[in-house]
Design a protein around this motif. Structure first.
Motif, mmCIF file in Angstrom:
data_model
loop_
_atom_site.group_PDB
_atom_site.id
_atom_site.type_symbol
_atom_site.label_atom_id
_atom_site.label_comp_id
_atom_site.label_asym_id
_atom_site.label_seq_id
_atom_site.Cartn_x
_atom_site.Cartn_y
_atom_site.Cartn_z
ATOM 1 N N ARG A 308 0.834 -1.219 0.000
ATOM 2 C CA ARG A 308 0.000 0.000 0.000
ATOM 3 C C ARG A 308 0.863 1.260 0.000
ATOM 4 N N GLN A 309 1.985 1.225 0.712
ATOM 5 C CA GLN A 309 2.885 2.386 0.704
ATOM 6 C C GLN A 309 3.438 2.626 -0.696
ATOM 7 N N TRP A 310 3.865 1.544 -1.371
ATOM 8 C CA TRP A 310 4.395 1.698 -2.726
ATOM 9 C C TRP A 310 3.298 2.152 -3.688
ATOM 10 N N LEU A 311 2.090 1.679 -3.488
ATOM 11 C CA LEU A 311 0.996 2.091 -4.353
ATOM 12 C C LEU A 311 0.696 3.581 -4.205
ATOM 13 N N ALA A 312 0.865 4.083 -2.988
ATOM 14 C CA ALA A 312 0.559 5.496 -2.726
ATOM 15 C C ALA A 312 1.730 6.424 -3.034
ATOM 16 N N ALA A 313 2.932 5.890 -3.233
ATOM 17 C CA ALA A 313 4.119 6.730 -3.386
ATOM 18 C C ALA A 313 4.006 7.747 -4.520
ATOM 19 N N PRO A 314 3.450 7.408 -5.701
ATOM 20 C CA PRO A 314 3.366 8.416 -6.768
ATOM 21 C C PRO A 314 2.451 9.594 -6.459
ATOM 22 N N GLN A 315 1.698 9.511 -5.383
ATOM 23 C CA GLN A 315 0.812 10.620 -5.014
ATOM 24 C C GLN A 315 1.498 11.618 -4.094
ATOM 25 N N ASP A 316 2.748 11.382 -3.725
ATOM 26 C CA ASP A 316 3.456 12.286 -2.818
ATOM 27 C C ASP A 316 3.649 13.651 -3.458
ATOM 28 N N PHE A 319 6.229 14.737 -6.509
ATOM 29 C CA PHE A 319 6.608 13.531 -7.256
ATOM 30 C C PHE A 319 6.911 13.852 -8.715
ATOM 31 N N ALA A 320 6.130 14.724 -9.316
ATOM 32 C CA ALA A 320 6.303 15.034 -10.741
ATOM 33 C C ALA A 320 7.650 15.686 -11.036
ATOM 34 N N ALA A 321 8.282 16.294 -10.023
ATOM 35 C CA ALA A 321 9.557 16.970 -10.239
ATOM 36 C C ALA A 321 10.752 16.040 -10.080
ATOM 37 N N ARG A 322 10.529 14.818 -9.677
ATOM 38 C CA ARG A 322 11.638 13.884 -9.493
ATOM 39 C C ARG A 322 12.215 13.458 -10.833
ATOM 40 N N ARG A 327 10.811 8.315 -10.907
ATOM 41 C CA ARG A 327 9.373 8.206 -11.152
ATOM 42 C C ARG A 327 9.032 6.848 -11.761
ATOM 43 N N ALA A 328 9.872 6.387 -12.693
ATOM 44 C CA ALA A 328 9.612 5.092 -13.321
ATOM 45 C C ALA A 328 9.659 3.964 -12.288
ATOM 46 N N THR A 329 10.659 4.020 -11.410
ATOM 47 C CA THR A 329 10.777 2.988 -10.376
ATOM 48 C C THR A 329 9.560 2.989 -9.467
ATOM 49 N N LEU A 354 3.787 4.718 -15.604
ATOM 50 C CA LEU A 354 5.072 4.103 -15.899
ATOM 51 C C LEU A 354 5.445 4.285 -17.369
ATOM 52 N N ARG A 355 4.505 4.055 -18.246
ATOM 53 C CA ARG A 355 4.812 4.161 -19.674
ATOM 54 C C ARG A 355 5.183 5.585 -20.060
ATOM 55 N N ASP A 356 4.585 6.568 -19.407
ATOM 56 C CA ASP A 356 4.976 7.958 -19.657
ATOM 57 C C ASP A 356 6.403 8.218 -19.177
ATOM 58 N N ALA A 357 6.764 7.623 -18.024
ATOM 59 C CA ALA A 357 8.066 7.919 -17.414
ATOM 60 C C ALA A 357 9.224 7.272 -18.157
ATOM 61 N N VAL A 358 8.987 6.175 -18.868
ATOM 62 C CA VAL A 358 10.097 5.437 -19.496
ATOM 63 C C VAL A 358 10.280 5.783 -20.964
ATOM 64 N N GLN A 359 9.536 6.725 -21.477
ATOM 65 C CA GLN A 359 9.637 7.052 -22.900
ATOM 66 C C GLN A 359 11.075 7.375 -23.288
#
Length: 514
Positions: A308-316, A319-322, A327-329, A354-359
Motif C-alpha cells: 500500500r505504501q508503494w501504491l501510494a508513493a506516486p501521489q506524494d 513527485f512530478a519533479a523527481r 518516477r519510473a521505479t 510508468l509508460r509515460d516515465a520510461v519514454q
C-alpha cells in the motif's frame, strides 16, 4: 561475494544450519587453466570429485530446492539475471577458467528465492541461487554482476573438490546429506541448532580458514571477469558497502564458528587496490535495472502495508519533479503492488504513469509493456494483454517473458495452437525449462493431443529432477496409448517408451543414493 556463510539460506527460511552445510559445499567446477592458476595462491589440488559426480551431487541437492515454497520462477527477473550471467560465463571461458568439458557437462542454472536477505550461493554442478533481497538492494547492474561473478568463480575454481580433498572423510554423498538435512531442519530452529551443535560442527569448524582463502580467491577471480564481461569492476566495491549494511542487519552475533568470510572491510580494501586510478567510471544505473530491483522488492512478499505504501508513493507532493528514473521505479513498484492487492483500476493507472516515465528508454519501455500485459492477465482480460504484447517487436523467436505471457493469454482465449512451434523450439534448446514444458502440455491438451500433453507433463518433472513423478506420467502415457489403440500416435508412444526407460534408470540411481 556475499555475506557470511551463516547467512547462506537457499530459497526457504533455512536458517544457519543450511548455511553451515553450504560452507562445506559452496560451489564447484573446473580447475583453472595453468596460466590462470599461476597468478593465484595455491589452495591445493586433490580434485578427487569427478565432474560427473559433482553434477550428480548438484542434481541431488537442487531437486529439493525446486520443491521449496520460496522457489520462484519469474520469467522477467530470470531473463535479466541470465543476461548478466551469460557474459560473465563467456568471459570465464575466454580467460581459460572454464574448460569445454565442464562447460558442457554442468547445468549453469539460476534459481531465485523470495528470501529477503542480501545473498546468493553456488552449488556443485553449476547451480546458483539468488535471493530476491539481493536483487532488490543492488543499485546498478554492475553490483549484481559482481555477486554473480564471485559465485561463478567458486565454481570455476572447483572449491568443493578442494574441500573434499582437505576433509577426506567427507564423501560427496555425505556432503549432500548435510545440505538436505539442513533443509529438513530449516523449519525448526531448535532442530537446526541441534544438528550443528552435534557431530558436524567440528567438521564445519575445520573448514573455516580454508573458506576464507576461497572467498578471497573468488573475489579476485570474479573481479577479473567483470571488465571482459562488459561490467564496471567498481561494482564489487559498491556491493561490499551494501554487504556491510546487510551484515549489521542480519547478524545477531551467534554461532561465531560460522564466521568463515574475511571482514568485509578487508575485502573492500582488496578490491579498491585493484581498481586502476585511470579506470573509467561506471555508467549510471540503467532504468531497466532500477525497474528489476523494484520488481524483486515487491515479489519478496513484504506484506500488504508495504504494498500500500508503494501504491501510494506516486501521489506524494513533488513527485512530478523527481528524475524520470525515480518516477519510473515508483510507478513500477506501484503497478506490481496493485496487482498483489488485486486493485486492477489502480494497476492500470500506475502502468500508464510508468509508460509515460520510461519514454525514450527502449529496455525500460519493453519492461513497462510486459508489466502492462501482466496487469491485464491478472485482471482476467487476456485479449487486452494480447493487445499490449502486439505493440512489441515480433521478429525472430520470442524471448521467454513474451513467450510465457502470450501463451497464457492465448490459452485463455482458446486459440493457443500458434504457440506450439515457439514452445517446441524453446524446450528443444532449453530442455530444463519446466514452465515451458507445462505450457506446451496445456497447448497440446487444448488441441486434443492428450498423449503429447502427458509426455510434456512428464518432461516438466524430469526438468526438476523429480523422476518418480515423471515415471508416473510416462506410465500414464503408456496406458493412454493402449486405451486409444486405433487413434494412437505411434511415434509419440515410442518416444514415451524410450523416455520411460531412461528416466526409470535415473530413478534407480536416485534410490541407490539414499
Amino acid at each position: 561475494m556475499v555475506p557470511d556463510f551463516k547467512q547462506k539460506r537457499p530459497l526457504a527460511q533455512a536458517g544457519r544450519a543450511l548455511a553451515a552445510s553450504l560452507l562445506i559445499a559452496t560451489g564447484a567446477a573446473l580447475a583453472p587453466a595453468p596460466a590462470a592458476r599461476a597468478a593465484l595462491p595455491t589452495l591445493g589440488d586433490g580434485l578427487e570429485l569427478t565432474a560427473a559426480a559433482e553434477r550428480k551431487l548438484g542434481d541431488r541437492i537442487i531437486r529439493e530446492l525446486y520443491r521449496d515454497p520460496d522457489y520462484i520462477d519469474d520469467a522477467v527477473l530470470h531473463e535479466y539475471l541470465v543476461g548478466i550471467f551469460g557474459p560473465l560465463r563467456a568471459a570465464a571461458r575466454a580467460r581459460g577458467e572454464l574448460g569445454a568439458d565442464i562447460d558442457e557437462r554442468f547445468a549453469w542454472e539460476l534459481l531465485m528465492g523470495r528470501d529477503r536477505t542480501v545473498n546468493a550461493f553456488a552449488l556443485p554442478g553449476g547451480y546458483f541461487g539468488v535471493h530476491l533481497g539481493l536483487i532488490g538492494v543492488t543499485a546498478t547492474r554492475d553490483e549484481l554482476a559482481s555477486v554473480l561473478a564471485h559465485e561463478l568463480s567458486h565454481v570455476t575454481q572447483r572449491h568443493i573438490s578442494r574441500l573434499i580433498a582437505q576433509q577426506g572423510r567427507q564423501t560427496p554423498l555425505m556432503i549432500g546429506a548435510l545440505i538436505l538435512g539442513a533443509l529438513a531442519a530449516s523449519k525448526s530452529p531448535d532442530a537446526a541448532q541441534a544438528l550443528m551443535v552435534g557431530g558436524q560442527a567440528l567438521a564445519v569448524q575445520n573448514q573455516l580458514n580454508f573458506s576464507r582463502d576461497m572467498e578471497r580467491e573468488a573475489d579476485r577471480i570474479g573481479y577479473g571477469l567483470m571488465q571482459p564481461g562488459g561490467f564496471a569492476p567498481q561494482g564489487f566495491v559498491g556491493m561490499f558497502d551494501k554487504l556491510q549494511q546487510a551484515n549489521r542487519i542480519n547478524d545477531n552475533g551467534s554461532w561465531p564458528y560460522l564466521r568463515s568470510h574475511p571482514l568485509t572491510t578487508q575485502r573492500i580494501a582488496d578490491m579498491q587496490s585493484r581498481i586502476a586510478h585511470d579506470a573509467p567510471r561506471p555508467a549510471p544505473a540503467s532504468m531497466e535495472h532500477l525497474l528489476m530491483a523494484a520488481r524483486a522488492r515487491v515479489l519478496m512478499r513484504p506484506g500488504q502495508d508495504a504494498w500500500r505504501q508503494w501504491l501510494a508513493a506516486p501521489q506524494d507532493a513533488g513527485f512530478a519533479a523527481r528524475p524520470a528514473s525515480e518516477r519510473a521505479t515508483a510507478w513500477y513498484a506501484a503497478t506490481l503492488s496493485a496487482v498483489q492487492l488485486s486493485d486492477w483500476q489502480a494497476a492500470r493507472r500506475a502502468v500508464a504513469g510508468l509508460r509515460d516515465a520510461v519514454q525514450g528508454d527502449a529496455p525500460a519501455v519493453r519492461q513497462a509493456r510486459l508489466l502492462g500485459a501482466e496487469v491485464e492477465m491478472a485482471a482476467g482480460a487476456p485479449a487486452a494483454a494480447l493487445a499490449v504484447l502486439d505493440e512489441m517487436p515480433t521478429a525472430g523467436t520470442p524471448a521467454r517473458p513474451e513467450l510465457v505471457l502470450r501463451t497464457q493469454a492465448l490459452l485463455r482465449t482458446g486459440d493457443a495452437a500458434a504457440m506450439t512451434g515457439p514452445l517446441q523450439t524453446r524446450v528443444a534448446t532449453h530442455p530444463q525449462d519446466a514452465a515451458a514444458w507445462l505450457l506446451l502440455a496445456q497447448v497440446w491438451r487444448q488441441q486434443g493431443q492428450n498423449l503429447r500433453a502427458v509426455r510434456a507433463e512428464a518432461e516438466a518433472q524430469v526438468a526438476h529432477h523429480d523422476y518418480a513423478a515423471a515415471v508416473d506420467r510416462f506410465k500414464a502415457g503408456q496406458d493412454l496409448a493402449r486405451k486409444s489403440a486405433g487413434a494412437a500416435d505411434y511415434i509419440e508412444a515410442s518416444i514415451i517408451d524410450t523416455r520411460l526407460r531412461a528416466v526409470e534408470s535415473l530413478l534407480r540411481e536416485q534410490a541407490a543414493e539414499r
